[in-house]
Design a protein around this motif. Structure first.
Motif, PDB file in Angstrom:
ATOM      1  N   GLY A   1       0.829  -1.202   0.000  1.00 20.52           N
ATOM      2  CA  GLY A   1       0.000   0.000   0.000  1.00 20.52           C
ATOM      3  C   GLY A   1       0.860   1.248   0.000  1.00 20.52           C
ATOM      4  O   GLY A   1       1.914   1.301  -0.609  1.00 20.52           O
ATOM      5  N   LYS A   2       0.408   2.256   0.711  1.00 24.88           N
ATOM      6  CA  LYS A   2       1.117   3.524   0.745  1.00 24.88           C
ATOM      7  C   LYS A   2       2.503   3.374   1.353  1.00 24.88           C
ATOM      8  O   LYS A   2       2.695   2.670   2.336  1.00 24.88           O
ATOM      9  N   ALA A   3       3.473   4.072   0.751  1.00 21.00           N
ATOM     10  CA  ALA A   3       4.836   4.041   1.288  1.00 21.00           C
ATOM     11  C   ALA A   3       4.927   4.849   2.578  1.00 21.00           C
ATOM     12  O   ALA A   3       5.733   4.553   3.446  1.00 21.00           O
ATOM     13  N   PHE A   4       4.083   5.877   2.681  1.00 21.58           N
ATOM     14  CA  PHE A   4       4.098   6.740   3.857  1.00 21.58           C
ATOM     15  C   PHE A   4       2.693   6.840   4.436  1.00 21.58           C
ATOM     16  O   PHE A   4       1.704   6.730   3.723  1.00 21.58           O
ATOM     17  N   ASP A   5       2.626   7.058   5.729  1.00 21.52           N
ATOM     18  CA  ASP A   5       1.337   7.213   6.402  1.00 21.52           C
ATOM     19  C   ASP A   5       1.464   8.336   7.422  1.00 21.52           C
ATOM     20  O   ASP A   5       1.629   8.110   8.610  1.00 21.52           O
ATOM     21  N   THR A   6       1.369   9.568   6.934  1.00 21.66           N
ATOM     22  CA  THR A   6       1.541  10.747   7.790  1.00 21.66           C
ATOM     23  C   THR A   6       0.228  11.227   8.382  1.00 21.66           C
ATOM     24  O   THR A   6       0.218  12.141   9.208  1.00 21.66           O
ATOM     25  N   GLY A   7      -0.887  10.624   7.943  1.00 21.46           N
ATOM     26  CA  GLY A   7      -2.185  11.097   8.394  1.00 21.46           C
ATOM     27  C   GLY A   7      -2.794  12.119   7.449  1.00 21.46           C
ATOM     28  O   GLY A   7      -3.906  12.586   7.678  1.00 21.46           O
ATOM     29  N   ASN A   8      -2.057  12.466   6.393  1.00 20.97           N
ATOM     30  CA  ASN A   8      -2.561  13.415   5.394  1.00 20.97           C
ATOM     31  C   ASN A   8      -2.408  12.765   4.027  1.00 20.97           C
ATOM     32  O   ASN A   8      -1.281  12.558   3.558  1.00 20.97           O
ATOM     33  N   PHE A   9      -3.534  12.441   3.383  1.00 16.75           N
ATOM     34  CA  PHE A   9      -3.485  11.685   2.138  1.00 16.75           C
ATOM     35  C   PHE A   9      -2.714  12.420   1.050  1.00 16.75           C
ATOM     36  O   PHE A   9      -1.905  11.829   0.329  1.00 16.75           O
ATOM     37  N   ILE A  10      -2.966  13.713   0.899  1.00 12.61           N
ATOM     38  CA  ILE A  10      -2.294  14.482  -0.154  1.00 12.61           C
ATOM     39  C   ILE A  10      -0.790  14.491   0.077  1.00 12.61           C
ATOM     40  O   ILE A  10      -0.003  14.316  -0.855  1.00 12.61           O
ATOM     41  N   ALA A  11      -0.382  14.695   1.323  1.00 14.86           N
ATOM     42  CA  ALA A  11       1.046  14.679   1.649  1.00 14.86           C
ATOM     43  C   ALA A  11       1.651  13.313   1.342  1.00 14.86           C
ATOM     44  O   ALA A  11       2.752  13.223   0.788  1.00 14.86           O
ATOM     45  N   ASP A  12       0.933  12.231   1.681  1.00 12.47           N
ATOM     46  CA  ASP A  12       1.429  10.875   1.431  1.00 12.47           C
ATOM     47  C   ASP A  12       1.641  10.640  -0.062  1.00 12.47           C
ATOM     48  O   ASP A  12       2.670  10.091  -0.482  1.00 12.47           O
ATOM     49  N   ALA A  13       0.661  11.041  -0.866  1.00 10.55           N
ATOM     50  CA  ALA A  13       0.752  10.837  -2.313  1.00 10.55           C
ATOM     51  C   ALA A  13       1.908  11.636  -2.903  1.00 10.55           C
ATOM     52  O   ALA A  13       2.668  11.131  -3.743  1.00 10.55           O
ATOM     53  N   LEU A  14       2.064  12.875  -2.454  1.00  8.91           N
ATOM     54  CA  LEU A  14       3.137  13.723  -2.963  1.00  8.91           C
ATOM     55  C   LEU A  14       4.502  13.188  -2.548  1.00  8.91           C
ATOM     56  O   LEU A  14       5.437  13.124  -3.355  1.00  8.91           O
ATOM     57  N   LEU A  15       4.620  12.771  -1.295  1.00 11.60           N
ATOM     58  CA  LEU A  15       5.889  12.245  -0.792  1.00 11.60           C
ATOM     59  C   LEU A  15       6.257  10.940  -1.488  1.00 11.60           C
ATOM     60  O   LEU A  15       7.437  10.676  -1.741  1.00 11.60           O
TER      61      LEU A  15
END
Length: 244
Positions: free
Chosen positions: A99-113
């Motif tokens: 799944g997502k490589a990052f899980d910061t709690g902010n979907f847009i930030a996760d997608a961009l990162l």
């Protein structure tokens, strides 16, 4: 008549000033839209990819029972080589459909990162992200401008490094204060005066992309941007005051 002429002159000057202001606002808006095109494309592409991965992962989990039965049969028949090969293929499938490589709690930030992390990997740069990024407390447009410019700066500088290349992103959220650190390896220490880089043209370009945009976002939220460089590690620290 003289008074009327003065009045007309004042109206004329006011109209010219208004036209100039509108043009400047339109130029500024066009610049901002232009700066957002690439980050928004990256977010959209990352979302589509993550959605596809999640679909494949759900299918894989659905078939887990049958996969385990097949593996049990191979083990029972002492087909150890085939069993190991089967396990390796299963592991590859799991890795490919993470799944997502990052899980910061902010979907847009996760997608961009995630998009930025792919660029980092392509250039042998290790990129890590730590901490939570606030959601619904900063406008999406400003979030994209902040993160994309900070990380793009770090990527451009780290690409030039020979040897170990690193980008470390740390997000600290304390009540209404959000601090975002972006640290990266750099070729050499740069001189910073009044929060501006005083080095060669190449080094300015590698670190200075979009600094004014980052500062504008930070100031909009009552914060600031602080740049520093020591022991060939460049640090950008953005501080924002958020609504409760």
């Amino acid at each position: 008549m003289k008074g009327l002429s003065v009045f007309i002159f004042i109206v004329f000057i006011s109209l010219i000033i208004h036209i100039i202001m509108v043009r400047e606002q339109n130029t500024s808006m066009n610049d901002m839209i232009g700066n957002l095109k690439e980050p928004m494309k990256q977010i959209t592409d990352s979302y589509i990819e993550m959605n596809e991965k999640n679909t494949e992962l759900r299918r894989f989990r659905h078939d887990t029972k049958n996969l385990l039965l097949a593996l049990r049969f191979l083990v029972a028949e002492k087909e150890n080589d085939q069993a190991i090969e089967y396990i390796d293929k299963m592991q590859e499938e799991i890795e490919a459909n993470k799944g997502k490589a990052f899980d910061t709690g902010n979907f847009i930030a996760d997608a961009l990162l995630e998009s930025k992390a792919k660029t980092a990997a392509q250039n042998d740069i290790t990129m890590t992200v730590e901490g939570n990024i606030p959601a619904n407390r900063i406008e999406d447009v400003n979030l994209v401008i902040l993160i994309s410019n900070l990380v793009d700066n770090a990527l451009e500088a780290a690409k030039q490094v020979e040897g170990e290349k690193k980008i470390e992103i740390q997000s600290i959220l304390k009540k209404n204060i959000w601090i975002l650190y972006v640290k990266n390896s750099c070729v050499q220490d740069v001189v910073i005066r009044e929060n501006r880089i005083e080095t060669t043209k190449e080094e300015k370009e590698s670190h200075g992309f979009g600094i004014s945009n980052i500062e504008r976002v930070a100031k909009k939220y009552g914060g600031n941007l602080k740049l520093s460089c020591e022991n060939r590690v460049f640090t950008a620290r953005a501080t924002l005051m958020l609504m409760a």
